[in-house]
Scaffold this motif. Structure first.
Motif, short mmCIF file in Angstrom:
data_model
loop_
_atom_site.label_atom_id
_atom_site.label_comp_id
_atom_site.label_asym_id
_atom_site.label_seq_id
_atom_site.Cartn_x
_atom_site.Cartn_y
_atom_site.Cartn_z
N ALA A 45 1.16 1.38 0.30
CA ALA A 45 1.08 2.81 -0.52
C ALA A 45 0.20 4.31 -0.51
O ALA A 45 0.17 5.22 -0.56
CB ALA A 45 1.32 2.51 -2.36
N ASP A 46 -0.80 3.75 0.27
CA ASP A 46 -2.25 4.85 0.37
C ASP A 46 -1.91 5.74 0.84
O ASP A 46 -1.02 6.09 1.78
CB ASP A 46 -2.89 3.76 1.43
CG ASP A 46 -4.73 4.32 1.55
OD1 ASP A 46 -3.88 5.51 1.95
OD2 ASP A 46 -5.37 3.94 1.26
N SER A 47 -2.41 6.72 0.10
CA SER A 47 -2.13 8.23 0.33
C SER A 47 -2.33 8.71 1.55
O SER A 47 -2.09 9.93 1.80
CB SER A 47 -2.56 9.28 -0.12
OG SER A 47 -3.83 9.22 -0.54
N HIS A 105 -9.89 -0.37 6.04
CA HIS A 105 -10.33 0.43 4.75
C HIS A 105 -9.20 0.08 3.46
O HIS A 105 -8.55 1.48 2.67
CB HIS A 105 -10.61 1.82 5.53
CG HIS A 105 -11.26 1.62 6.44
ND1 HIS A 105 -12.62 1.41 6.40
CD2 HIS A 105 -11.62 2.42 7.99
CE1 HIS A 105 -13.07 1.52 7.34
NE2 HIS A 105 -13.03 2.44 8.40
N CYS A 106 -8.66 -0.98 3.41
CA CYS A 106 -7.40 -0.88 2.08
C CYS A 106 -7.66 -1.43 1.09
O CYS A 106 -8.44 -2.14 0.94
CB CYS A 106 -6.00 -2.52 2.77
SG CYS A 106 -4.82 -1.76 1.53
N GLY A 107 -7.95 -0.66 0.00
CA GLY A 107 -8.25 -1.01 -0.98
C GLY A 107 -7.77 -1.78 -1.92
O GLY A 107 -8.53 -2.51 -2.25
N ALA A 108 -6.81 -2.38 -1.18
CA ALA A 108 -6.05 -3.55 -1.61
C ALA A 108 -6.73 -5.22 -1.39
O ALA A 108 -6.93 -5.13 -2.02
CB ALA A 108 -4.63 -3.49 -1.69
ZN LIG Z 1 -4.26 0.10 1.85
#
Ligand SMILES: [Zn+2]
Length: 212
Positions: A45-47, A105-108
């Protein structure tokens, strides 16, 4: 807050004035025809991710499902939005390919390495359980690589292992398993690099991500 709504409304007006007129015929036709997307694209869902843009797709070509960490719960674990999208895309729309697209660089993925980051978000924590097996495998692969003196980036290994795990989960869905058995559906795993635009792909059955 209202300033943001005004910004969004200005964007819609710009779309109506500048973008829509150039493709009016395509939009008018899309509205009266049944949709027939060839691909289900499951992304984070990363913008910063735009599945339509990175595949140069047009209106109606790809069916998109997005969630935190581009996860697909194994069938029966958490029957919800993602499972319904998969079943609908395969059974009703007859998509011929499913992409699971992870990204650098995925926050999840960062949250898997640093669970404190999501300590105050019990729903996110629970959702991320769908990726824990990838974390276990990534840690082992990373340790092995470092012991043999090879360069290894744990975040990158984890991001790749997560995509591979979600591809496994996808195949536990009866609609997907049946369509694959009939040779009517293929799947692939992608890693998208936001900063460079690079995409690396592991076709179904492979665990190696190769540049295009
Ligand atoms: Zn992500």
């Amino acid at each position: 807050m209202d300033r943001i709504l005004e910004q969004l409304k200005a964007g819609v007006r710009r779309f109506q004035a500048e973008v829509y007129p150039l493709q009016a015929a395509i939009f008018e036709q899309a509205a009266v025809e049944e949709q027939a997307p060839h691909t289900l694209f499951i992304a984070c869902a990363d913008s910063r991710i735009d599945p339509v843009a990175i595949t140069s797709s047009s209106t109606g070509e790809i069916f998109v499902a997005r969630n935190i960490g581009n996860l697909v719960p194994a069938y029966g674990e958490m029957l919800g939005g993602v499972s319904a999208v998969v079943e609908f895309a395969v059974t009703s729309l007859g998509v011929r390919h499913i992409v699971i697209c992870g990204h650098l660089h995925c926050g999840a993925m960062q949250a898997l390495l640093d669970p404190d980051a999501i300590a105050k978000m019990p729903t996110v924590q629970r959702w991320m359980n769908n990726a824990h097996a990838a974390f276990s495998v990534a840690q082992i692969l990373h340790q092995r690589a470092e012991q043999s003196g090879a360069h290894s980036d744990l975040m990158q290994v984890l991001t790749e292992q997560n995509v591979l795990l979600q591809m496994q989960h996808l195949k536990t869905h009866p609609s997907v398993a049946a369509a694959m058995a009939r040779s009517e559906l293929t799947i692939s795993g992608w890693i998208y690099n936001i900063g460079t635009g690079e995409v690396r792909i592991a076709p179904g059955g492979s665990s190696k991500f190769e540049p295009l």
